[in-house]
Design an enzyme around this catalytic site. Structure first.
Site, short mmCIF file in Angstrom:
data_model
loop_
_atom_site.label_atom_id
_atom_site.label_comp_id
_atom_site.label_asym_id
_atom_site.label_seq_id
_atom_site.Cartn_x
_atom_site.Cartn_y
_atom_site.Cartn_z
N LYS A 61 0.85 -1.20 0.00
CA LYS A 61 0.00 0.00 0.00
C LYS A 61 0.88 1.25 0.00
O LYS A 61 1.92 1.27 0.66
CB LYS A 61 -0.89 -0.04 1.25
CG LYS A 61 -1.89 1.09 1.38
CD LYS A 61 -2.73 0.90 2.64
CE LYS A 61 -3.79 1.97 2.81
NZ LYS A 61 -4.58 1.78 4.05
N SER A 136 -9.60 1.62 3.12
CA SER A 136 -8.78 2.42 2.23
C SER A 136 -7.77 1.61 1.40
O SER A 136 -7.30 2.11 0.38
CB SER A 136 -8.02 3.48 3.04
OG SER A 136 -7.12 2.88 3.93
N SER A 160 -9.52 -0.77 7.21
CA SER A 160 -9.00 -0.60 5.84
C SER A 160 -8.36 -1.83 5.22
O SER A 160 -8.11 -1.84 4.02
CB SER A 160 -8.00 0.54 5.79
OG SER A 160 -8.71 1.74 5.74
N1 GLN Z 1 -13.06 3.90 6.68
C1 GLN Z 1 -12.05 4.16 7.66
C2 GLN Z 1 -11.76 5.64 7.71
O1 GLN Z 1 -12.05 6.31 6.75
C3 GLN Z 1 -10.82 3.39 7.26
C4 GLN Z 1 -9.59 3.82 7.96
C5 GLN Z 1 -8.44 2.89 7.82
O2 GLN Z 1 -8.49 1.77 8.30
N2 GLN Z 1 -7.34 3.41 7.27
O3 GLN Z 1 -11.26 6.14 8.68
#
Ligand code: GLN
Length: 472
Positions: A61, A136, A160
Site C-alpha cells: 500500500k 482504504s 482498511s
Molecule cells: N473507513 C475508515 C476511515 O475512513 C478506514 C480507515 C483505515 O483503516 N485506514 O477512517
C-alpha cells in the site's frame, strides 16, 4: 518455488503481465518491473538456504516506506517524495525472500472506505468494475483478488484491510495493535494504525504475518511479546471454541438481510458442530462510529501537521507574502477534500472549550469499550460479526454523504478501538453477485486462536462448496 518447480523469474513475469493486462483496475500506482525481475534472478541463483517467503510476490500500500521508491499516501501533498528508509514490516518480508512488485492505490492517508479519495483516481473492484473495491487499502485488495500479486500489505486503522477484503472476496487480517511495527508507515491515527495482510487464503496471511510481526527497536509501541507459530496454527483442526456474537449488530437497522441471514446460519452451523455459541449484549453499538471519528480525526490533525511543504512535499507555485500564507497554500493545494474535512474536524474536537466535550469523552468511551472487550474475552475465545453492513456498492454512491460512508465502518472500527486482532473471511456470496465475509475477532495477542479457527472455517467452507459443485 521452494521446491524449484517454477522459478522466481517465471512468477514475476506472470504477475507483471497480469498487472499490464488490467490497467483499468488502477490497483498499482507504480510497478517496480525491472527491479523485481533483477531480484527474482538473484533469488533464483541463490545458493544459501531459501527464506520463508522465497519468491513471494508482494504489493505494498502506498503508505509504507520502501527506500529509494516513491511513497505518497495517495496524496498530492507527497507528490514526488521518495522513501529515505524501509519500514520494518516491508524489510522483514524482503529479508525472507519476498519480491516487492509495486505500490498500490488507496484512499488519501488511509481516509476512506471506497478508494475514491485517492489523488490517483479510484481503484475498481475486480469482481465487478462498476463497484468500489472498498478502502482504504482498495488497490491492495483489488490486486490480490485479480491475481496481480500473491499477497498485499495494507494498513488497518478502522477496517482498511478487512473492508476491502470483504468487498473483493479475499482474506484480510488486522493483527493486534502493537503486533507489527509501525516504523515506516505514514501515520494516520497512531493509536489505531496497524499493518495487515490481504491474501487469497488464511495460510498465506498467517505466514506473512508471522514474518513481519514482533518487537522492533524502531517503534516503542511494537509489543515485546514473542511471536508464536502463527503459520502453523493455520493447520489446526478439530478444536472447539467459545464464540460470542452481538445481537445488536446482527439486528442493526443498516444490515443487509442476506448478510444477517448468512451469519445467523453460520452461527447455527457452528453450534451444531459442537462449539459454544452465545449472544452477548453490546449496548454501546451506537457510540462506536462517533468515538472512532472523534479520536482518529484528532490524531490525524496532529499527525498531518508535519506536511507543510517546507522540507518536503508539495510547494505551491504561487508567490506568498508570509509564512502563514505559505503553509496555507501548500496545504490547501496538497490535501484532498476528505483529508481537509478530517483535519478540521480533528482540530475542532481538540480545541479549547470543546476538548472535554468531545476528545475526553471519546477517550472515556474507548476505555469502556476496552473494558467490555476484556470482559467478553474472559469468557469467550472469539467474537463473530459481519464485516460490513452491505456488500460493495457502486462507485459514486456515497461520495456526497460522508456520514453515510462513515456509518459503513460500524462493525470494523471496534477492533481498532480496543486493539484486538480481527480477520475478514470471504465465505459468502450475495444475490447481487458480490462476495461478503464473516469477521472474526480474538483476544489481544491471540492471533493463534484467530487464525487457527479461521483456517478451519475456511476449510469447512471450501469442502462444502466442492461438495455442492459435485452435486451439480
Ligand atoms: N473507513 C475508515 C476511515 O475512513 C478506514 C480507515 C483505515 O483503516 N485506514 O477512517
Amino acid at each position: 518455488m521452494q521446491a524449484g518447480d517454477i522459478t522466481c523469474l517465471q512468477a514475476v513475469r506472470h504477475y507483471l503481465q497480469a498487472i499490464e493486462a488490467r490497467p483499468e483496475l488502477n490497483a498499482f500506482v507504480s510497478v517496480f518491473a525491472e527491479e523485481a525481475i533483477a531480484r527474482a534472478q538473484e533469488l533464483d541463483n541463490q545458493t544459501t538456504p531459501k527464506g520463508r517467503l522465497h519468491g513471494v510476490v508482494v504489493g505494498i500500500k502506498d503508505v509504507l516506506c520502501y527506500a529509494g521508491h516513491p511513497v505518497s499516501s495517495a496524496s498530492k501533498i507527497l507528490n514526488g517524495f521518495e522513501s529515505l528508509y524501509t519500514g520494518t514490516a516491508v524489510q522483514r518480508l524482503v529479508d525472507e525472500g519476498a519480491i516487492i512488485i509495486g505500490r498500490q492505490n488507496c484512499d488519501e492517508f488511509g481516509m476512506g472506505s471506497t478508494n475514491e479519495n485517492s489523488a490517483y483516481g479510484p481503484a475498481l473492484n475486480p469482481v465487478n468494475p462498476d463497484y468500489v473495491p472498498g478502502g482504504s487499502s482498495g488497490g491492495s485488495a483489488a490486486a490480490v483478488a485479480a491475481g496481480l500479486c500473491m499477497v498485499s500489505l495494507g494498513t488497518d486503522t478502522g477496517g482498511s484491510v478487512r473492508l476491502p477484503a470483504d468487498f473483493c472476496g479475499i482474506v484480510g487480517v488486522k493483527p493486534t495493535y502493537g503486533r507489527v511495527s509501525r516504523y515506516g508507515l505514514i501515520a494516520y491515527a497512531s493509536s489505531f494504525d496497524q499493518v495487515g495482510v490481504l491474501a487469497q487464503n488464511v495460510a498465506d496471511a498467517a505466514l506473512v504475518l508471522e514474518v513481519m510481526a514482533g518487537p522492533d527497536g524502531m517503534d516503542s509501541t511494537a509489543s515485546t511479546q514473542p511471536v508464536p507459530a502463527i503459520a502453523a496454527s493455520a493447520k489446526e483442526n478439530g478444536k472447539s471454541y467459545r464464540i460470542a456474537y452481538f445481537p445488536e449488530w446482527l439486528e442493526h437497522s443498516s444490515i443487509d438481510p442476506e448478510i444477517r441471514a448468512a451469519l445467523g446460519q453460520l452461527l447455527e452451523q457452528l453450534k451444531a458442530e459442537g462449539h459454544t455459541v452465545e449472544p452477548v449484549s453490546f449496548s454501546l453499538t451506537e457510540y462506536i462510529v462517533p468515538t472512532y471519528y472523534v479520536l482518529t480525526t484528532a490524531e490525524a490533525s496532529s499527525n498531518l501537521s508535519r506536511f507543510d511543504g517546507v522540507r518536503f512535499g508539495h510547494q505551491s507555485a504561487n508567490p506568498v507574502e508570509d509564512l502563514r500564507e505559505f503553509y496555507k497554500q501548500n496545504r490547501s493545494e496538497g490535501f484532498g477534500p476528505e483529508v481537509k474535512r478530517r483535519i478540521m474536524l480533528g482540530t475542532f474536537v481538540l480545541s479549547t472549550g470543546y476538548f472535554d466535550a468531545y476528545f475526553t469523552r471519546a477517550q472515556q468511551v474507548r476505555r469502556l469499550l476496552q473494558q467490555q472487550a476484556d470482559a467478553i474475552f474472559n469468557n469467550y475465545d472469539l467474537i463473530l460479526a459481519p464485516t460490513s453492513p452491505t456488500p460493495a456498492y457502486k462507485a459514486g454512491e456515497k461520495t456526497q454523504d460522508p456520514v453515510a460512508m462513515y456509518m459503513g465502518d460500524i462493525f470494523t472500527v471496534f477492533a481498532n478501538l480496543v486493539g484486538v486482532p480481527a480477520a475478514a473471511l470471504p465465505l459468502f456470496k450475495h444475490s447481487a453477485n458480490l462476495p461478503f465475509s464473516v469477521q472474526v475477532m480474538a483476544k489481544r495477542f491471540n492471533e493463534l486462536t484467530l487464525l487457527g479457527f479461521s483456517a478451519a472455517l475456511e476449510r469447512d467452507f471450501s469442502q462444502s462448496r466442492k461438495g455442492a459443485k459435485e452435486l451439480v
